[in-house]
Write an enzyme that holds these catalytic residues in place. Structure first.
Site, PDB file in Angstrom:
ATOM      1  N   CYS A  83       0.843  -1.197   0.000  1.00 58.14           N
ATOM      2  CA  CYS A  83       0.000   0.000   0.000  1.00 58.14           C
ATOM      3  C   CYS A  83       0.879   1.247   0.000  1.00 58.14           C
ATOM      4  CB  CYS A  83      -0.898  -0.007   1.232  1.00 58.14           C
ATOM      5  SG  CYS A  83      -1.890   1.474   1.402  1.00 58.14           S
ATOM      6  N   CYS A 143      -0.263   4.192   2.030  1.00 59.67           N
ATOM      7  CA  CYS A 143       0.043   4.161   3.469  1.00 59.67           C
ATOM      8  C   CYS A 143       1.540   4.357   3.724  1.00 59.67           C
ATOM      9  CB  CYS A 143      -0.369   2.820   4.076  1.00 59.67           C
ATOM     10  SG  CYS A 143      -1.863   2.107   3.418  1.00 59.67           S
ATOM     11  N   ASP A 144       2.378   3.738   2.911  1.00 56.34           N
ATOM     12  CA  ASP A 144       3.789   3.591   3.280  1.00 56.34           C
ATOM     13  C   ASP A 144       4.804   4.413   2.467  1.00 56.34           C
ATOM     14  OD1 ASP A 144       2.988   1.858   5.208  1.00 56.34           O
ATOM     15  OD2 ASP A 144       3.385   0.041   4.069  1.00 56.34           O
TER      16      ASP A 144
END
Ligand SMILES: Cc1cc2nc3c(=O)[nH]c(=O)nc-3n(C[C@H](O)[C@H](O)[C@H](O)COP(=O)(O)OP(=O)(O)OC[C@H]3O[C@@H](n4cnc5c(N)ncnc54)[C@H](O)[C@@H]3O)c2cc1C
Length: 336
Positions: free
Chosen positions: A156, A159-160
């Site tokens: 993801c 997200c990261d």
């Protein structure tokens, strides 16, 4: 339909953090999954006054992994997490029990009801079920991937990506998800490799454009990832050129695996018919092969895996379930 198992106060339900749900409850409808399909099914079921429980691992589903959404009606542009908060706040207005953090392991048809059992052996009972468990990321299955998840291997970028500020990262895949991830990474990483085993990218031109313009991005086409290396964290990646089998190892700090999504349908493979891709087969009213079991969203055979489509299908599934229950629901000895 009597109001069974609904002794939750409306004030509590107006909060976006939902109160805990007691195990072993009896409902008319169980909705499995809390993405756009499940949340919309919840709103429709509650507005029809169907005593319902939503059993879900998270609230938001794939929308939590999405940075910007530009194609949900009513919003020119909305961040995925903000859209999820709107969905949650809307659900919280209604009397529906929301059992968060629970993954359904199986559903057993019993006499006149379904027994919903989670991975931690919590059970709920319902006369009808809506399956809305969506999809999850497909893994590469190469050495090092599993061992280094969360330590450089990620699924993801939304997200990261910020964790790779000034670092080198690889994105594996050539479709829309991979290109979106590479675009997210471009804002932070010093260098981004896009590795695809296809001869050409399959993602949309609009997503390719900024990557092709950037001198930070290198495309490795016709290339297969063989191994991800590292002890405590990702250090390098080995890949091979499909044309000449030449292998190369390159230092990277992160590997984003973006090679598609697979349906979360395994818990239901003995309950309803699946197609060859593992999607739950539904008709235009979201009915599955088993009476009383309906399905909606990305986990089904309905084409166009999109938020608005999943939401629409969730509404249809809840209304079909309501109709089925209103016609008498399961015969006393049926369901098994
Ligand atoms: C990176 C990315 C970007 C995207 N961008 C867009 C976009 O811009 N616009 C757009 O329209 N669409 C976009 N999509 C697609 C969109 O997010 C999906 O089509 C939509 O979320 C599908 O909704 P769903 O409810 O069917 O499934 P999901 O969103 O997958 O939700 C499934 C839910 O089921 C739960 N669950 C799964 N298994 C179980 C289980 N066994 N027990 C209990 N709960 C379970 C999950 O926790 C989750 O809550 C994007 C997808 C991705 C991955």
């Amino acid at each position: 339909m009597e109001l069974t198992s609904l002794n939750l106060s409306l004030d509590a339900l107006r909060q976006t953090d939902f109160p805990a749900v007691a195990p072993g409850g009896w409902y008319d409808l169980a909705i499995v999954g809390g993405g756009p399909a499940g949340l919309t099914a919840g709103i429709y079921a509650a507005r029809k006054r169907v005593p319902a429980v939503m059993v879900t691992h998270d609230l938001g589903g794939q929308v939590l992994w999405t940075s910007s959404v530009e194609n949900y009606p009513g919003y020119n542009l909305v961040q995925g997490r903000d859209l999820v908060e709107k969905f949650k706040a809307q659900v919280a207005q209604f009397p529906i029990a929301v059992a968060q953090g629970q993954r359904v392991a199986r559903i057993e048809p019993q006499r006149g009801r379904f027994r919903i059992v989670t991975e931690s052996d919590v059970e709920h009972f319902a006369k009808a079920v809506v399956l809305a468990t969506g999809k999850r990321y497909r893994s590469l299955g190469v050495p090092g991937e599993k061992e280094l998840i969360g330590r450089g291997v990620a699924y993801c970028a939304t997200c990261d990506a910020p964790l790779f500020q000034g670092k080198v990262a690889a994105v594996v895949g050539g479709g829309n998800s991979a290109l979106t991830s590479a675009g997210d990474l471009l804002k932070y990483a010093a260098r981004v490799y896009v590795i695809s085993n296809m001869a050409a990218l399959t993602g949309d031109a609009v997503l390719q454009e900024p990557l092709r313009k950037s001198d930070k991005v290198e495309f490795l086409m016709n290339t297969t990832v063989l191994e991800i290396h590292g002890t405590d964290k990702v250090e390098s990646i080995t890949f091979s050129n499909n044309a000449n089998n030449q292998q190369q190892t390159t230092n990277v700090a992160g590997v984003f695996v973006e090679i598609g999504l697979i349906p979360n349908s395994e818990p239901f493979q003995d309950l309803v018919d699946l197609n060859q891709r593992g999607e739950i087969v539904v008709d235009c009213a979201c009915r599955t092969s088993r009476p009383g079991v309906f399905a909606a969203g990305d986990v089904t055979t309905v084409p166009a895996k999109q938020i608005v489509v999943a939401a629409g299908e969730g509404a249809k599934a809840a209304l079909s379930a309501f109709d089925w229950l209103a016609r008498g629901g399961p015969p006393p000895a049926a369901g098994g």
